[in-house]
Motif scaffolding. Structure first.
Motif, PDB file in Angstrom:
ATOM      1  N   LEU A 169      -1.213  -2.104   8.124  1.00  0.00           N
ATOM      2  CA  LEU A 169      -0.439  -2.718   6.685  1.00  0.00           C
ATOM      3  C   LEU A 169      -1.752  -3.275   5.824  1.00  0.00           C
ATOM      4  CD1 LEU A 169       3.127  -3.154   7.775  1.00  0.00           C
ATOM      5  CD2 LEU A 169       2.141  -1.350   6.430  1.00  0.00           C
ATOM      6  N   GLY A 170      -2.373  -4.392   6.672  1.00  0.00           N
ATOM      7  CA  GLY A 170      -3.509  -4.973   5.902  1.00  0.00           C
ATOM      8  C   GLY A 170      -4.675  -4.450   5.523  1.00  0.00           C
ATOM      9  N   CYS A 171      -5.101  -3.205   6.180  1.00  0.00           N
ATOM     10  CA  CYS A 171      -5.992  -2.393   5.744  1.00  0.00           C
ATOM     11  C   CYS A 171      -5.393  -1.384   4.531  1.00  0.00           C
ATOM     12  CB  CYS A 171      -6.294  -1.182   6.978  1.00  0.00           C
ATOM     13  SG  CYS A 171      -7.095  -1.926   8.418  1.00  0.00           S
ATOM     14  N   GLU A 172      -4.179  -1.050   4.401  1.00  0.00           N
ATOM     15  CA  GLU A 172      -3.798  -0.405   3.327  1.00  0.00           C
ATOM     16  C   GLU A 172      -3.817  -1.476   2.164  1.00  0.00           C
ATOM     17  OE1 GLU A 172       0.122   2.054   1.982  1.00  0.00           O
ATOM     18  OE2 GLU A 172      -0.059   1.298   3.866  1.00  0.00           O
ATOM     19  N   LYS A 175      -7.427  -1.906   0.781  1.00  0.00           N
ATOM     20  CA  LYS A 175      -7.828  -0.592   0.133  1.00  0.00           C
ATOM     21  C   LYS A 175      -7.352  -0.474  -1.227  1.00  0.00           C
ATOM     22  CE  LYS A 175      -5.819   3.179   0.857  1.00  0.00           C
ATOM     23  NZ  LYS A 175      -5.039   4.470   1.533  1.00  0.00           N
ATOM     24  N   LYS A 176      -5.975  -0.878  -1.380  1.00  0.00           N
ATOM     25  CA  LYS A 176      -5.343  -0.822  -2.719  1.00  0.00           C
ATOM     26  C   LYS A 176      -6.019  -1.836  -3.647  1.00  0.00           C
ATOM     27  CE  LYS A 176      -0.916   0.963  -1.415  1.00  0.00           C
ATOM     28  NZ  LYS A 176       0.619   0.802  -1.154  1.00  0.00           N
ATOM     29  N   LEU A 177      -6.293  -3.097  -3.079  1.00  0.00           N
ATOM     30  CA  LEU A 177      -6.981  -4.471  -3.776  1.00  0.00           C
ATOM     31  C   LEU A 177      -8.253  -3.548  -4.088  1.00  0.00           C
ATOM     32  CD1 LEU A 177      -6.248  -7.266  -1.848  1.00  0.00           C
ATOM     33  CD2 LEU A 177      -5.309  -6.788  -4.090  1.00  0.00           C
ATOM     34  N   LEU A 178      -9.108  -3.002  -3.479  1.00  0.00           N
ATOM     35  CA  LEU A 178     -10.438  -2.505  -3.848  1.00  0.00           C
ATOM     36  C   LEU A 178     -10.377  -1.732  -4.895  1.00  0.00           C
ATOM     37  CD1 LEU A 178     -12.265  -2.709  -0.261  1.00  0.00           C
ATOM     38  CD2 LEU A 178     -12.678  -4.359  -2.163  1.00  0.00           C
ATOM     39  N   ALA A 186      -7.618 -10.648   2.554  1.00  0.00           N
ATOM     40  CA  ALA A 186      -6.043 -10.262   3.325  1.00  0.00           C
ATOM     41  C   ALA A 186      -5.884 -11.216   4.431  1.00  0.00           C
ATOM     42  CB  ALA A 186      -5.917  -8.926   3.409  1.00  0.00           C
ATOM     43  N   THR A 187      -4.573 -11.572   4.576  1.00  0.00           N
ATOM     44  CA  THR A 187      -4.517 -12.435   6.049  1.00  0.00           C
ATOM     45  C   THR A 187      -3.496 -11.686   6.625  1.00  0.00           C
ATOM     46  OG1 THR A 187      -4.625 -14.553   4.681  1.00  0.00           O
ATOM     47  CG2 THR A 187      -3.269 -14.547   6.599  1.00  0.00           C
ATOM     48  N   ILE A 188      -3.955 -11.256   7.984  1.00  0.00           N
ATOM     49  CA  ILE A 188      -3.157 -10.472   8.957  1.00  0.00           C
ATOM     50  C   ILE A 188      -2.454 -11.643   9.835  1.00  0.00           C
ATOM     51  CG2 ILE A 188      -2.873  -8.756  10.697  1.00  0.00           C
ATOM     52  CD1 ILE A 188      -4.359  -7.823   7.935  1.00  0.00           C
ATOM     53  N   GLY A 244      -4.814   9.577  -2.753  1.00  0.00           N
ATOM     54  CA  GLY A 244      -6.044   9.291  -2.345  1.00  0.00           C
ATOM     55  C   GLY A 244      -7.033   9.519  -3.529  1.00  0.00           C
ATOM     56  N   SER A 245      -6.728  10.451  -4.444  1.00  0.00           N
ATOM     57  CA  SER A 245      -7.817  10.580  -5.543  1.00  0.00           C
ATOM     58  C   SER A 245      -8.064   9.583  -6.522  1.00  0.00           C
ATOM     59  CB  SER A 245      -7.162  11.794  -6.260  1.00  0.00           C
ATOM     60  OG  SER A 245      -6.128  11.503  -6.982  1.00  0.00           O
ATOM     61  N   ARG A 246      -7.354   8.418  -6.288  1.00  0.00           N
ATOM     62  CA  ARG A 246      -7.291   7.284  -7.100  1.00  0.00           C
ATOM     63  C   ARG A 246      -8.188   6.185  -6.522  1.00  0.00           C
ATOM     64  NH1 ARG A 246      -1.550   8.565  -7.990  1.00  0.00           N
ATOM     65  NH2 ARG A 246      -0.895   7.380  -6.311  1.00  0.00           N
ATOM     66  N   MET A 247      -8.800   6.424  -5.371  1.00  0.00           N
ATOM     67  CA  MET A 247      -9.689   5.458  -5.044  1.00  0.00           C
ATOM     68  C   MET A 247     -11.074   5.533  -5.560  1.00  0.00           C
ATOM     69  SD  MET A 247      -8.940   5.486  -0.754  1.00  0.00           S
ATOM     70  CE  MET A 247      -9.215   7.371  -0.572  1.00  0.00           C
ATOM     71  N   PRO A 248     -11.830   4.713  -5.819  1.00  0.00           N
ATOM     72  CA  PRO A 248     -12.861   4.483  -6.424  1.00  0.00           C
ATOM     73  C   PRO A 248     -14.078   5.398  -5.724  1.00  0.00           C
ATOM     74  CG  PRO A 248     -12.219   2.440  -6.732  1.00  0.00           C
ATOM     75  CD  PRO A 248     -11.312   3.047  -6.143  1.00  0.00           C
TER      76      PRO A 248
END
Length: 317
Positions: A169-172, A175-178, A186-188, A244-248
């Protein structure tokens, strides 16, 4: 009526395989004579449609919702439709034609049809793979940071455990923040039994390095769509849809391959389900795919219209 989305299934098996995790199912010209292998399937009340024809049907509906002068300008152009979902990526090239052979004018607005030229499908490339690549890197990072601790590594963070879920969930989140800012924090919580919460900072540049093997797969999937009868320079329209297409990092590949072509976002993320509903609606009615819609009708309105005739467009990925 219920629509069920099945990822990675095969419509007609002909012995055509894919290249393991990097597999790309590639088909060019006259797809109906070859069969549909290894595509995602959408099942609507017993009617089975592959994701390729669903995308083409949804795009046909979409372009016919444009204003008259916009429709006229599209005739004869080729479009690339790029979809990256949770676990797969589909790239479709179509040519837009007028249904009637009569002279095209704004006063005689043409009904448009999207004709499939070629496609590429990768069942092993989706947004979840970007999460997985970051997941593995963060485990390595925290392992290096706390070398004296043996409770945070690939062996101790078991799949399906609470720590595994929190890290994913932290990875997700990262990814969204980037997708919006150059540096993500992020804090896990409770990742380490001995140290408790663990903080991570990832920059866009670092993330691009972590997922460079996936970037290469995106490039390969798109290039594989180009066949003997098509060319990258022929593409004048580019539509992207799917989370996925919204990722820079994904959009950078598209912009590099199609310089000067704007990234369109007219297709909804639910376009595959919408296309299946349109195909099923017309099949049950015993008619051809109806593409005439009220100018300005969006996909949500079209979906509602299809539902009123007894077609449910809900799909689960």
């Amino acid at each position: 009526m219920e629509a069920c989305y099945i990822a990675g299934m095969s419509g007609q098996q002909s012995g055509k395989g894919v290249d393991g995790r990097n597999g790309i199912d590639h088909l060019q010209h006259e797809p109906n004579t070859t069969g549909n292998q290894h595509q995602d399937l959408v099942v609507v009340t017993g009617h089975v449609y592959d994701s390729i024809e669903c995308i083409v049907a949804a795009y046909t509906r979409r372009i016919n919702a444009l204003r008259p002068h916009e429709r006229v300008e599209l005739v004869g152009k080729r479009a690339m439709l790029f979809h990256m979902g949770h676990s797969s990526t589909t790239v479709v090239m179509v040519e837009i034609k007028a249904r009637s052979s009569e002279p095209i004018t704004i006063s005689a607005t043409p009904i448009l049809e999207a004709h499939l030229l070629s496609y590429s499908y990768n069942p092993a490339l989706g947004s979840v793979d970007y999460d997985d690549a970051l997941y593995k890197q963060l485990l390595l990072t925290v392992g290096e940071r706390y070398k004296g601790s043996n409770d945070i590594n690939a062996d101790t963070v078991k799949k399906g455990s609470k720590r595994d879920i929190r890290l994913m969930l932290g990875c997700e989140r990262i990814k969204k923040l980037l997708s919006t800012i150059p540096t993500a924090h992020a804090t896990i919580e409770n990742l380490s039994e001995s140290r408790g919460d663990v903080n991570f900072t990832v920059t866009s540049a670092e993330y691009e390095v972590y997922v460079q093997h996936l970037t290469a797969m995106v490039h390969k999937t798109i290039v594989s769509t180009v066949t003997d009868g098509t060319d990258m320079n022929d593409v004048k329209l580019l539509e992207i849809f799917g989370g996925g297409s919204r990722m820079p990092v994904v959009q950078h590949v598209l912009k590099g391959l199609f310089p000067g072509v704007s990234l369109g976002a007219k297709m909804e993320d639910t376009s595959i389900a919408l296309g299946a509903s349109l195909l099923c609606q017309n099949e049950l009615a015993g008619s051809v795919v109806e593409t005439e819609v009220e100018v300005g009708m969006d996909n949500a309105t079209a979906t509602e219209s299809a539902t009123e005739t007894g077609t449910d467009t809900d799909a689960t990925a």
